[in-house]
Design an enzyme around this catalytic site. Structure first.
Site, PDB file in Angstrom:
ATOM      1  CE1 TYR A 119      36.140  81.993 -23.805  1.00 28.54           C
ATOM      2  CE2 TYR A 119      35.504  79.689 -24.115  1.00 28.54           C
ATOM      3  CZ  TYR A 119      35.805  80.760 -23.274  1.00 28.54           C
ATOM      4  OH  TYR A 119      35.774  80.580 -21.909  1.00 28.54           O
ATOM      5  CG  LEU A 132      44.857  90.940 -19.486  1.00 28.03           C
ATOM      6  CD1 LEU A 132      44.076  89.653 -19.242  1.00 28.03           C
ATOM      7  CD2 LEU A 132      46.334  90.741 -19.152  1.00 28.03           C
ATOM      8  N   GLY A 136      40.544  90.254 -13.675  1.00 25.57           N
ATOM      9  CA  GLY A 136      39.117  90.201 -14.011  1.00 25.57           C
ATOM     10  C   GLY A 136      38.266  89.912 -12.795  1.00 25.57           C
ATOM     11  CB  ALA A 137      38.709  90.704  -9.311  1.00 26.42           C
ATOM     12  CE  LYS A 194      39.399  81.173 -21.960  1.00 24.49           C
ATOM     13  NZ  LYS A 194      39.948  81.916 -20.819  1.00 24.49           N
TER      14      LYS A 194
HETATM   15  N1  LIG Z   1      31.296  81.403 -17.489  1.00 23.07           N
HETATM   16  C1  LIG Z   1      31.626  80.194 -17.941  1.00 23.07           C
HETATM   17  O1  LIG Z   1      30.776  79.292 -18.092  1.00 23.07           O
HETATM   18  C2  LIG Z   1      33.070  79.889 -18.271  1.00 23.07           C
HETATM   19  C3  LIG Z   1      33.367  78.607 -18.746  1.00 23.07           C
HETATM   20  C4  LIG Z   1      34.698  78.297 -19.041  1.00 23.07           C
HETATM   21  C5  LIG Z   1      35.684  79.247 -18.851  1.00 23.07           C
HETATM   22  N2  LIG Z   1      35.371  80.495 -18.409  1.00 23.07           N
HETATM   23  C6  LIG Z   1      36.467  81.450 -18.222  1.00 23.07           C
HETATM   24  O2  LIG Z   1      36.388  82.010 -16.931  1.00 23.07           O
HETATM   25  C7  LIG Z   1      36.982  83.327 -16.928  1.00 23.07           C
HETATM   26  C8  LIG Z   1      36.025  84.317 -16.284  1.00 23.07           C
HETATM   27  O3  LIG Z   1      34.855  84.373 -17.092  1.00 23.07           O
HETATM   28  P1  LIG Z   1      33.442  84.895 -16.583  1.00 23.07           P
HETATM   29  O4  LIG Z   1      32.439  83.956 -17.111  1.00 23.07           O
HETATM   30  O5  LIG Z   1      33.481  85.197 -15.131  1.00 23.07           O
HETATM   31  O6  LIG Z   1      33.336  86.235 -17.445  1.00 23.07           O
HETATM   32  P2  LIG Z   1      32.774  87.707 -17.114  1.00 23.07           P
HETATM   33  O7  LIG Z   1      31.696  87.649 -16.091  1.00 23.07           O
HETATM   34  O8  LIG Z   1      32.485  88.314 -18.431  1.00 23.07           O
HETATM   35  O9  LIG Z   1      34.049  88.419 -16.438  1.00 23.07           O
HETATM   36  C9  LIG Z   1      35.204  88.649 -17.203  1.00 23.07           C
HETATM   37  C10 LIG Z   1      36.200  89.484 -16.410  1.00 23.07           C
HETATM   38  O10 LIG Z   1      37.300  89.786 -17.299  1.00 23.07           O
HETATM   39  C11 LIG Z   1      37.533  91.200 -17.282  1.00 23.07           C
HETATM   40  N3  LIG Z   1      37.971  91.665 -18.589  1.00 23.07           N
HETATM   41  C12 LIG Z   1      37.224  91.783 -19.722  1.00 23.07           C
HETATM   42  N4  LIG Z   1      37.988  92.276 -20.714  1.00 23.07           N
HETATM   43  C13 LIG Z   1      39.225  92.486 -20.203  1.00 23.07           C
HETATM   44  C14 LIG Z   1      40.441  92.986 -20.726  1.00 23.07           C
HETATM   45  N5  LIG Z   1      40.554  93.436 -21.991  1.00 23.07           N
HETATM   46  N6  LIG Z   1      41.521  93.039 -19.905  1.00 23.07           N
HETATM   47  C15 LIG Z   1      41.450  92.629 -18.625  1.00 23.07           C
HETATM   48  N7  LIG Z   1      40.315  92.169 -18.052  1.00 23.07           N
HETATM   49  C16 LIG Z   1      39.225  92.092 -18.843  1.00 23.07           C
HETATM   50  C17 LIG Z   1      36.196  91.815 -16.878  1.00 23.07           C
HETATM   51  O11 LIG Z   1      36.425  93.062 -16.220  1.00 23.07           O
HETATM   52  P3  LIG Z   1      35.967  94.500 -16.792  1.00 23.07           P
HETATM   53  O12 LIG Z   1      34.968  94.273 -17.878  1.00 23.07           O
HETATM   54  O13 LIG Z   1      35.390  95.189 -15.584  1.00 23.07           O
HETATM   55  O14 LIG Z   1      37.236  95.117 -17.238  1.00 23.07           O
HETATM   56  C18 LIG Z   1      35.642  90.792 -15.905  1.00 23.07           C
HETATM   57  O15 LIG Z   1      36.093  91.042 -14.601  1.00 23.07           O
HETATM   58  C19 LIG Z   1      37.306  83.631 -18.392  1.00 23.07           C
HETATM   59  O16 LIG Z   1      38.657  83.388 -18.638  1.00 23.07           O
HETATM   60  C20 LIG Z   1      36.435  82.642 -19.161  1.00 23.07           C
HETATM   61  O17 LIG Z   1      36.967  82.335 -20.431  1.00 23.07           O
HETATM   62  C21 LIG Z   1      34.086  80.847 -18.118  1.00 23.07           C
END
Ligand SMILES: NC(=O)c1ccc[n+]([C@@H]2O[C@H](COP(=O)([O-])OP(=O)(O)OC[C@H]3O[C@@H](n4cnc5c(N)ncnc54)[C@H](OP(=O)(O)O)[C@@H]3O)[C@@H](O)[C@H]2O)c1
Length: 221
Positions: A143, A51, A7-8, A147
């Protein structure tokens, strides 16, 4: 040193990829299409991983095998939150959330372990929303549950691997990304979150822990 970040293409994963590149790592990053247009760097390679499909997971593992990639750090960052803040659980988003955050991440990890150095590290990006001990809310059922299940898998994996490689879970902080549908909300920028995660991975890493990147402390399970 080689790091693989799932997810980069955006959000925390993109910022992590850029931060590791700035620190001279060779970085492999995934997105569902394989395209990561925001990075142009000779030490960066993007490839596809969805995934939610077994076929895509198998293809990604074949790619790693055929390229002979030896991974020092795996960061399982890819994740979704389609029911974030929803009060009622809804079946299709529930199934989708588990497919990506839990089932897909688990089987991808199991298959990639042979390509991770024994002295390496696996970091599962989870959330404090997956902490059962801290849960006082009734929203975001899928969610939170996905997790919490990922946290249990991480603990089981750490027990199994016995430090070879090491495994930890990281809550990245409340970060301004589109996972919640509004990237103006959050306490940390993606760069701030990535910097903290990098410091944890490279300096403060403790095996089999659940780490809060927001205040550098352990999170109760
Ligand atoms: N943002 C927050 O406040 C927060 C807080 C706690 C935890 N997190 C965790 O941090 C991680 C990153 O989150 P983020 O906030 O950066 O989210 P984001 O900006 O929505 O990015 C999510 C990434 O996951 C990829 N992705 C989406 N669906 C996918 C699939 N089916 N298979 C493989 N890759 C997939 C996306 O790539 P494409 O869409 O290009 O495929 C994107 O690169 C997640 O695990 C999230 O639960 C985030």
């Amino acid at each position: 040193m080689v790091v693989l970040i799932t997810g980069a293409s955006k959000g925390i994963g993109l910022a992590l990829a850029k931060h590791f590149l700035a620190h001279k790592y060779q970085v492999f990053g995934t997105s569902r299409t394989g395209k990561i247009s925001d990075i142009e760097h000779d030490q960066f390679t993007g490839f596809p991983l969805d995934l939610s499909t077994t076929e895509s997971i198998h293809k990604a593992i074949s790619y790693i095998k055929n390229k002979g990639i030896s991974i020092d750090i795996l960061i399982n960052n890819a994740g979704i939150g389609p029911d974030l803040n929803a009060v009622e659980p809804e079946e299709s988003t529930y199934r989708k959330t588990f497919e990506v955050n839990t089932t897909g991440t688990l089987f991808f990890t199991e298959m990639i372990i042979p390509f991770i150095n024994k002295q390496g590290k696996i970091i599962n990006i989870s959330s404090k929303m997956g902490s059962i001990a801290m849960c006082t809310s009734s929203d975001s059922v899928a969610y939170r549950m996905s997790k919490a299940a990922l946290n249990m898998y991480s603990k089981i994996l750490a027990n199994k691997l016995q430090g070879k490689p090491k495994v930890a879970i990281v809550h990245p902080g409340w970060v301004r990304t589109m996972i919640s549908g509004d990237d103006t909300l959050g306490r940390l920028s993606t760069e701030e979150s990535a910097r903290g995660i990098f410091d944890f991975v490279t300096s403060n890493f403790e095996n089999a822990t659940f780490w809060n990147n927001e205040n550098q402390s352990l999170i109760p399970w």
